[in-house]
Design a protein around this motif. Structure first.
Motif, PDB file in Angstrom:
ATOM      1  N   LEU A  12      38.668  54.533  33.708  1.00 23.83           N
ATOM      2  CA  LEU A  12      39.794  54.542  32.635  1.00 23.83           C
ATOM      3  C   LEU A  12      39.584  56.237  31.317  1.00 23.83           C
ATOM      4  N   PRO A  13      40.072  57.186  31.944  1.00 32.59           N
ATOM      5  CA  PRO A  13      40.871  57.995  30.660  1.00 32.59           C
ATOM      6  C   PRO A  13      41.291  57.494  29.384  1.00 32.59           C
ATOM      7  N   ALA A  14      40.159  58.560  28.358  1.00 38.36           N
ATOM      8  CA  ALA A  14      41.185  57.807  27.558  1.00 38.36           C
ATOM      9  C   ALA A  14      40.518  58.479  25.993  1.00 38.36           C
ATOM     10  N   LEU A  15      42.284  59.069  25.780  1.00 39.57           N
ATOM     11  CA  LEU A  15      42.206  59.261  24.356  1.00 39.57           C
ATOM     12  C   LEU A  15      42.675  58.705  23.154  1.00 39.57           C
ATOM     13  N   ASN A  16      42.145  58.518  22.342  1.00 36.36           N
ATOM     14  CA  ASN A  16      42.796  57.504  21.251  1.00 36.36           C
ATOM     15  C   ASN A  16      43.450  56.413  22.123  1.00 36.36           C
ATOM     16  N   GLU A  17      42.700  55.661  21.722  1.00 36.20           N
ATOM     17  CA  GLU A  17      43.541  54.080  22.647  1.00 36.20           C
ATOM     18  C   GLU A  17      42.896  53.557  22.069  1.00 36.20           C
ATOM     19  N   GLU A  18      42.662  53.003  21.047  1.00 33.88           N
ATOM     20  CA  GLU A  18      41.634  51.783  19.527  1.00 33.88           C
ATOM     21  C   GLU A  18      42.769  50.744  20.083  1.00 33.88           C
ATOM     22  N   ASP A  43      35.974  58.701  26.944  1.00 32.07           N
ATOM     23  CA  ASP A  43      36.460  58.711  26.241  1.00 32.07           C
ATOM     24  C   ASP A  43      36.912  60.375  25.493  1.00 32.07           C
ATOM     25  N   ASP A  44      37.811  60.763  26.059  1.00 34.58           N
ATOM     26  CA  ASP A  44      38.341  62.504  26.136  1.00 34.58           C
ATOM     27  C   ASP A  44      38.196  62.949  24.297  1.00 34.58           C
ATOM     28  N   GLY A  45      36.975  62.749  23.613  1.00 36.65           N
ATOM     29  CA  GLY A  45      37.367  63.525  22.071  1.00 36.65           C
ATOM     30  C   GLY A  45      38.538  62.581  21.242  1.00 36.65           C
ATOM     31  N   ASP A  95      45.219  54.835  33.856  1.00 34.75           N
ATOM     32  CA  ASP A  95      45.116  54.942  32.546  1.00 34.75           C
ATOM     33  C   ASP A  95      45.091  53.937  31.816  1.00 34.75           C
ATOM     34  N   SER A  96      43.937  54.336  30.782  1.00 35.92           N
ATOM     35  CA  SER A  96      43.791  53.512  30.049  1.00 35.92           C
ATOM     36  C   SER A  96      45.179  52.722  28.908  1.00 35.92           C
ATOM     37  N   ASP A  97      46.294  52.534  29.401  1.00 35.11           N
ATOM     38  CA  ASP A  97      47.307  51.888  28.596  1.00 35.11           C
ATOM     39  C   ASP A  97      48.402  51.504  28.846  1.00 35.11           C
ATOM     40  N   LEU A  98      47.338  50.688  29.918  1.00 32.16           N
ATOM     41  CA  LEU A  98      48.055  49.677  31.221  1.00 32.16           C
ATOM     42  C   LEU A  98      49.657  50.356  31.555  1.00 32.16           C
ATOM     43  N   GLN A  99      49.488  50.702  31.769  1.00 31.88           N
ATOM     44  CA  GLN A  99      51.098  51.785  32.243  1.00 31.88           C
ATOM     45  C   GLN A  99      51.084  51.375  33.312  1.00 31.88           C
ATOM     46  N   PHE A 100      49.926  51.606  34.123  1.00 34.18           N
ATOM     47  CA  PHE A 100      49.536  51.513  36.023  1.00 34.18           C
ATOM     48  C   PHE A 100      49.343  50.236  36.166  1.00 34.18           C
ATOM     49  N   PRO A 200      55.831  50.814  30.158  1.00 32.97           N
ATOM     50  CA  PRO A 200      56.193  50.625  28.802  1.00 32.97           C
ATOM     51  C   PRO A 200      54.930  50.695  27.919  1.00 32.97           C
ATOM     52  N   ARG A 201      54.022  51.937  27.128  1.00 32.88           N
ATOM     53  CA  ARG A 201      52.719  51.852  26.539  1.00 32.88           C
ATOM     54  C   ARG A 201      52.742  50.166  25.892  1.00 32.88           C
ATOM     55  N   ILE A 202      51.929  49.954  25.803  1.00 34.57           N
ATOM     56  CA  ILE A 202      51.600  48.567  25.022  1.00 34.57           C
ATOM     57  C   ILE A 202      51.244  48.850  23.484  1.00 34.57           C
ATOM     58  N   ALA A 205      50.478  56.009  21.362  1.00 33.13           N
ATOM     59  CA  ALA A 205      50.765  57.156  22.045  1.00 33.13           C
ATOM     60  C   ALA A 205      50.965  57.998  22.426  1.00 33.13           C
ATOM     61  N   THR A 206      51.909  59.022  24.014  1.00 31.99           N
ATOM     62  CA  THR A 206      51.802  59.745  24.527  1.00 31.99           C
ATOM     63  C   THR A 206      51.628  60.918  23.584  1.00 31.99           C
ATOM     64  N   LYS A 207      50.243  60.994  25.026  1.00 29.41           N
ATOM     65  CA  LYS A 207      50.004  62.678  24.281  1.00 29.41           C
ATOM     66  C   LYS A 207      50.561  64.446  24.742  1.00 29.41           C
ATOM     67  N   TRP A 208      51.620  63.708  25.753  1.00 31.57           N
ATOM     68  CA  TRP A 208      52.504  65.008  27.033  1.00 31.57           C
ATOM     69  C   TRP A 208      53.196  65.628  25.433  1.00 31.57           C
ATOM     70  N   PHE A 211      55.518  71.308  25.402  1.00 30.51           N
ATOM     71  CA  PHE A 211      54.677  72.641  25.580  1.00 30.51           C
ATOM     72  C   PHE A 211      53.337  72.038  26.015  1.00 30.51           C
ATOM     73  N   ARG A 212      52.523  70.480  26.204  1.00 28.10           N
ATOM     74  CA  ARG A 212      51.613  70.391  27.104  1.00 28.10           C
ATOM     75  C   ARG A 212      52.156  70.159  28.699  1.00 28.10           C
ATOM     76  N   LEU A 213      53.302  69.837  28.690  1.00 23.66           N
ATOM     77  CA  LEU A 213      53.912  69.761  30.040  1.00 23.66           C
ATOM     78  C   LEU A 213      54.006  70.596  30.548  1.00 23.66           C
TER      79      LEU A 213
END
Ligand code: UDP
Ligand code: MG
Length: 335
Positions: A12-18, A43-45, A95-100, A200-202, A205-208, A211-213
């Protein structure tokens, strides 16, 4: 049919998923009730309380390991670190946001277990709440990759199961800017597809951003095809043809004694040629930047902490001690 003792590691990659990480871990364990499962969270920073949450989960449950990066290295780096620490006979990246849905992950495991696939790819059925611009961009991106790099990536995701052998293969790839979604297809191993609906995300917020896309799209395309660079040459030939016709026309005008009213033509040509030159240089620049990044051989990530120092063995990941010492000022660069 694989052994009934087969184990599986979920990454599970996780960025700000507290807000979601605990729920995600609980949901995954309960879905995989009868499977020999462990989880590696990377935890990706994160800049919120994600790492504290991960440490707590890992302390309470010896089957969960946490890895912390010194800063945000991107999801691909996080997945790579997870692959290096995973111990299972198969690995599932989600993903660590349970979207999968964890339910789909279990189906992947069962497909791998009974039918012996090397890779099971998650394919998105319906993209929820995506804007028109996003859809247009995504479809152009996938068409381009399919046409020119021969990769069928439509609706693919980073939701995948990989057999241990494929994991070992990926770990050996020297590429720095790996492109996880396509690289398994590129290896050509026996694979299955499994369809799922993105939830849907539980929370969080999305990180995309757009510009990043866009950065992601450029990086993926240039990872798999050099066609944009060759387009420059083709455009050049096209323009030569155009120039020939124009010359014939100009000469004919001169020969027939008509005044040369070519000012507009000159301006238009100048603009077109100028812009094409600039775009072409840009395209070449992207590739050179890529070569530059690859030859620097910098690590894909730097690990600052791991959550297990309680006797559990590491499979491949340890904190980068030298780097942390430098950060803490205990060692100078010049030593
Ligand atoms: N993520 C990450 N590093 C990043 C960006 C995202 O580890 O730089 C993780 C994030 O925590 C999540 C997953 O990658 O678990 C997918 O990100 P997100 O949910 O923002 O993408 P979306 O689902 O909106 O496409
Ligand atoms: Mg998400």
């Amino acid at each position: 049919m694989r052994s009934s003792m087969s184990s599986c590691t979920v990454i599970l990659p996780a960025l700000n998923e507290e807000n979601v990480i605990e729920k995600a871990v609980a949901a995954i364990f309960s879905a995989f009730e009868r499977v020999n499962l462990d989880i590696v969270i990377v935890d990706d920073g994160s800049t919120d309380g994600t790492w504290e949450k991960i440490k707590k989960i890992s302390k309470d449950n010896p089957l969960v390991k946490g890895i912390r990066f010194t800063r945000n290295f991107g999801k691909e780096g996080a997945i790579m670190a997870g692959l290096h620490e995973a111990a299972g006979d198969c690995v599932i990246v989600m993903d660590s946001d349970l979207q999968f849905p964890p339910k789909t992950a279990v189906e992947m495991f069962e497909l791998w277990h009974t039918d012996g696939y090397m890779v099971v790819e998650g394919v998105k059925i319906r993209r929820q709440k995506e804007s028109f611009i996003y859809k247009l961009g995504a479809s152009a991106f996938y068409k381009f990759l399919r046409r020119f790099a021969g990769l069928d990536m439509n609706n693919t995701s980073d939701f995948k199961l990989l057999d241990r052998e494929v994991v070992e293969l990926l770990k050996k790839m020297p590429e720095r800017q790996s492109f996880f979604r396509a690289i398994t297809g590129w290896t050509g191993v026996r694979s299955a597809k499994i369809y799922f609906t993105v939830q849907p995300r539980i929370g969080g917020a999305t990180k995309w951003s757009y510009f990043r896309l866009m950065k992601f799209a450029v990086s993926s395309i240039t990872s798999f095809t050099t066609l944009p660079m060759q387009l420059v040459t083709f455009t050049g030939f096209g323009f030569m043809l155009f120039a020939l016709i124009m010359s014939v026309q100009t000469l004919w005008m001169k020969a027939s004694g008509k005044a040369v009213a070519g000012f507009t033509t000159v301006i238009v040509l100048l603009l077109i040629v100028g812009s094409i030159l600039m775009i072409s240089l840009g395209v070449i620049g992207v590739y050179i930047a890529k070569i530059y990044d690859e030859i620097k051989f910098r690590p894909r990530y730097i690990v600052s902490e791991i959550s297990w120092d309680d006797g559990r063995k590491s499979k491949g990941i340890k904190p980068d001690k030298d780097f942390m010492d430098i950060l803490a000022g205990r060692k100078s660069h010049r030593e």
